[in-house]
Design a protein around this motif. Structure first.
Motif, short mmCIF file in Angstrom:
data_model
loop_
_atom_site.label_atom_id
_atom_site.label_comp_id
_atom_site.label_asym_id
_atom_site.label_seq_id
_atom_site.Cartn_x
_atom_site.Cartn_y
_atom_site.Cartn_z
N LEU B 268 -10.64 0.34 5.96
CA LEU B 268 -11.29 1.55 5.47
C LEU B 268 -12.78 1.56 5.81
N ARG B 269 -13.39 0.40 5.66
CA ARG B 269 -14.83 0.37 5.88
C ARG B 269 -15.15 0.66 7.34
N ALA B 270 -14.31 0.15 8.24
CA ALA B 270 -14.54 0.38 9.66
C ALA B 270 -14.45 1.87 9.99
N ARG B 271 -13.69 2.61 9.21
CA ARG B 271 -13.49 4.02 9.50
C ARG B 271 -14.28 4.94 8.58
N ASN B 272 -15.08 4.36 7.70
CA ASN B 272 -15.87 5.15 6.75
C ASN B 272 -14.97 6.03 5.89
N LEU B 273 -13.93 5.42 5.39
CA LEU B 273 -12.97 6.19 4.60
C LEU B 273 -12.82 5.57 3.22
N LEU B 274 -12.24 6.36 2.33
CA LEU B 274 -11.88 5.88 1.00
C LEU B 274 -10.44 6.28 0.76
N THR B 275 -9.82 5.69 -0.23
CA THR B 275 -8.48 6.12 -0.58
C THR B 275 -8.34 6.12 -2.09
N SER B 276 -7.51 7.04 -2.58
CA SER B 276 -7.32 7.07 -4.03
C SER B 276 -5.89 6.71 -4.40
N SER B 277 -5.09 6.30 -3.42
CA SER B 277 -3.72 5.97 -3.75
C SER B 277 -3.20 4.93 -2.77
N ILE B 278 -2.69 3.83 -3.30
CA ILE B 278 -2.10 2.81 -2.45
C ILE B 278 -0.70 2.50 -2.97
N PHE B 279 0.09 1.92 -2.13
CA PHE B 279 1.51 1.81 -2.41
C PHE B 279 1.98 0.41 -2.02
N PHE B 280 2.44 -0.34 -2.99
CA PHE B 280 2.94 -1.68 -2.71
C PHE B 280 4.47 -1.67 -2.73
N GLN B 281 5.05 -2.55 -1.91
CA GLN B 281 6.48 -2.78 -2.04
C GLN B 281 6.70 -4.28 -2.11
N VAL B 282 7.42 -4.71 -3.13
CA VAL B 282 7.75 -6.12 -3.26
C VAL B 282 9.18 -6.28 -2.74
N HIS B 283 9.36 -7.15 -1.78
CA HIS B 283 10.67 -7.32 -1.16
C HIS B 283 11.36 -8.55 -1.73
N PHE B 284 12.67 -8.46 -1.90
CA PHE B 284 13.47 -9.57 -2.41
C PHE B 284 14.56 -9.90 -1.40
N ARG B 285 15.24 -11.00 -1.66
CA ARG B 285 16.34 -11.37 -0.77
C ARG B 285 17.52 -10.42 -0.91
N GLU B 286 17.89 -10.14 -2.16
CA GLU B 286 19.10 -9.36 -2.40
C GLU B 286 18.76 -7.93 -2.83
N GLU B 287 17.90 -7.85 -3.84
CA GLU B 287 17.67 -6.57 -4.47
C GLU B 287 16.96 -5.60 -3.53
#
Lengths: 237, 466
Positions: B268-287
């Motif tokens: 973000l800093r390299a592009r002079n941008l900000l964000t107000s929403s980020i999205f994580f995904q936690v991955h499992f073996r089965e689920e």
């Protein structure tokens, strides 16, 4: 070189130390002039030496529904208008029209619904520390002295007011807070007891007129007047 | 043309080291390539124990029993390389991703901006070092020549053609990209070094070798320039991180989340941008992967601000099974607005308010913090809405209570009516028609309630006036 101090001297110097301490209030002193918010009821404001403090925790022990928030109408509506009024864990769903009628700007109201009392205390502390709030209204019946102290420090350091509403049955221990009140209704008038106030004596049985809902007085008055007057002109004699 | 070539020979190890933050000298670690049954990367500690690249797993384990073994994954290396390219992109325009572990950068068109090769070189090297990457490097007139020199561990930069030619001529044929058959054929006639090969006239070779060989040789000489696909940064930010161990406790996710947020911050800093929403995904073996969306009340860029929110969110998270990987996606960006109204004190309050609301929502859940608004209804149940709906007419009533119960409750107290009645008869157009007479009633303790009498003359209490 060590000069041995006599015990008398030592006690004197300690006493002098306490004399100068700004946080110790002595009953012979006049009330310290602090920043205060007027409540609008003259008798009560006099008893509180000019209203409630602008920061710190105020505990109000009362039943829900006797106009306990309306008592603080002037505090809630007229001061620090650009800051938030936060309602934490209100007893039921807070109604926007009522807030509008009271004169509160809805833009500045947030309601926080934590699941537990612990979370409610956390939320209250965050709000007090954020410097974004004018007043935090917290409903809690399980408060302990330590938690109250935390809120008191957070509120007074950030110049924020915290109104803590508890049920009258849970008002047990004395808390290290700015002001402790109990409210009840007697003969359609609000009775305020000041259990504890900073820089002042407790005062009990302050009776103030109180009106917090619309009433039928207009109709009743009209009915009364109607009885006294002569038969109306249009009535057939 | 002048190209720099960076051959990142231990990307997997570098990525692993960066995650766990331990220094090179602590644990011996090797990267094992399953298909080839050989160790492909080894850190300095493992090399000290006698492990060499090319050894089998058994030999490596025999030499160093407590060696930490990482699996080689070409895709993971490629992803690390892409992230590196994203990092370099603001500094250099023409970047070529070569295979899974090398990056080539065109230098000659940048020299003018940086004021010389030395300045440019240091900028690039600093960036690569701060990314924590080990590499062999070299410069030459084309990607092919530079690749050969880098694989030969030249580790020097120059734009002098004679010295490049000299360095090239010393390289062995085995290090070139020529196929083994060609190399064997050349060895039969005594050509073992690149220098000897380059001296041979190209039309002579053309009669004996395939077109690919000739194309490669002309590129090596700098006579032709094969076309390369240049790296283009992606519009959205997406990064996946394989966890170095299976995480059961959400607190152990935080270091990995932090490294992801740091990369996001760089991006973000390299592009002079900000964000107000980020999205994580936690991955499992089965689920199925578990999704976590974190919304800031105002746009941020810094890792610190985001981490504070994510920590609160993660505290309440329950993992159905141990997590194996975590990914971070960010698709909505906002430019930094420099409207310069810092002087107004209200702005501080606004920022503080947004921070506060963001904090509360992160810890207590999105639906825990509400903004009550007047709703489009005359009935008490619909007078307050918690979503902001624009352009709906809003009604208020003098009689509105302070608090409304979720469900009306039967009135079973002795009360005295002090206001009313007000009749609300509504919903006659639908099946849920209701006719209620509302009153304000006072109990013996002085509590004022909103009560109503329904069509069957039953009394209910619905709200309270505070």
């Amino acid at each position: 070189m060590n000069i041995p101090t006599s015990p008398i001297n030592e006690t004197r110097s300690k006493a002098a130390l306490f004399d100068k301490h700004p946080h110790i209030w002595r009953a012979r002193e006049k009330p310290v002039s602090e920043n205060k918010f007027l409540l609008g009821a003259r008798v009560l404001d006099e008893a509180l030496h000019g209203g409630i403090a602008t920061s710190g925790v105020v505990r109000i022990a009362s039943l829900t529904g006797i106009g306990e928030i309306t008592l603080f109408k002037q505090v809630l509506t007229t001061h620090r208008a650009h800051k938030l009024r936060v309602f934490i864990k209100p007893p039921a769903q807070l109604q926007a029209p009522w807030l509008s009628n009271l004169g509160v700007d809805l833009e500045q109201v947030i309601v926080v619904l934590p699941k537990t009392d612990q979370e409610a205390l956390w939320a209250a502390e965050q709000c007090l520390k954020s410097a974004a709030c004018h007043c935090v209204l917290l409903w809690n019946n399980t408060m302990e002295a330590k938690a109250a102290r935390r809120l008191q420090v957070a509120a007074s350091h950030n110049d924020t007011l915290c109104l803590l509403f508890t049920s009258p049955h849970h008002q047990g221990a004395s808390f290290p807070i700015t002001l402790d009140l109990t409210l009840h209704i007697r003969d359609a008038k609000l009775v305020v007891n000041i259990i504890k106030q900073r820089h002042g004596w407790p005062v009990s049985d302050i009776v103030i007129p109180h009106s917090w809902t619309p009433n039928n007085h207009a109709i009743q008055a009209a009915m009364q007047n109607n009885k006294k007057t002569e038969p109306a002109l249009h009535s057939v004699i | 043309m002048l190209w720099a070539y960076f051959y990142c020979y231990q990307l997997t190890l570098d990525a692993y080291k960066k995650d766990d933050g331990f220094t090179d000298c602590e644990t011996p670690a090797v990267v094992y390539h399953e298909q080839g049954n050989q160790v492909v990367q080894a850190n300095s500690q493992a090399i000290k124990e006698g492990v060499e690249c090319g050894q089998g797993l058994a030999q490596a384990a025999a030499l160093c029993p407590h060696v930490h073994i990482l699996a080689f994954n070409r895709e993971a290396e490629k992803e690390t390389l892409l992230f590196l390219a994203h990092r370099i992109y603001p500094l250099a325009s023409d970047i070529v991703i070569d295979s899974h572990n090398a990056i080539a950068i065109r230098l000659d068109n940048l020299l003018q901006y940086y004021g010389g090769l030395d300045a440019l070189w240091h900028v690039l090297i600093n960036e690569l070092h701060s990314a924590g990457i080990h590499f062999y490097f070299s410069t030459a007139w084309g990607v092919e020549a530079a690749r050969l020199l880098a694989h030969n561990k030249t580790n020097s930069y120059t734009d002098n053609k004679e010295s490049i030619t000299l360095l090239l001529s010393r390289c062995k044929l085995e290090q070139t990209s020529l196929d083994s058959k060609t190399i064997a054929t050349l060895a039969k006639v005594g050509v073992r070094q690149v220098g000897q090969l380059l001296k041979l006239p190209i039309h002579e070779l053309g009669q004996r070798f395939s077109n690919d060989t000739i194309r490669y040789l002309t590129a090596l000489r700098g006579e032709t320039f094969p076309k390369y696909v240049l790296f283009r940064p992606s519009i959205s930010f997406q990064q996946t991180k394989t966890l170095s161990f299976e995480v059961e406790n959400t607190q152990h996710l935080l270091p990995s989340i932090k490294t992801l947020l740091v990369t996001l911050e760089h991006y973000l800093r390299a592009r002079n941008l900000l964000t107000s929403s980020i999205f994580f995904q936690v991955h499992f073996r089965e689920e199925e992967p578990l999704s976590i969306e974190v919304n800031g009340a105002m746009p941020f860029a810094t890792q610190k601000d985001w981490l504070a929110l994510v920590e609160l969110k993660v505290e309440t998270l329950l993992l159905p099974e141990p997590a194996v990987a975590i990914s971070l996606t960010c698709q909505q960006f906002e430019p930094i607005k420099n409207d310069g109204n810092d002087l107004f004190s209200h702005r501080f309050t606004t920022v503080a308010q947004k921070q506060l609301i963001g904090k509360l929502k992160a810890k207590l859940g999105d639906d825990s913090t509400l903004h009550p608004k007047a709703g489009n209804s005359h009935a008490f149940e619909g007078m307050t809405v918690n979503q902001v709906e624009e352009t709906t007419p809003a009604y208020t009533a003098d009689m509105a209570p302070a608090f409304l119960f979720l469900q009306p409750m039967p009135l079973n107290l002795a009360t005295r009516i002090c206001f009313g009645p007000i009749r609300l008869q509504t919903q006659w157009w639908s099946g849920t028609a209701s006719k209620k007479d509302y009153f304000i009633a006072e109990t013996s303790h002085g509590v004022r309630l909103l009560v109503f009498k329904d069509a069957k003359a039953c009394w209910w209490t619905q709200g309270v006036y505070s």
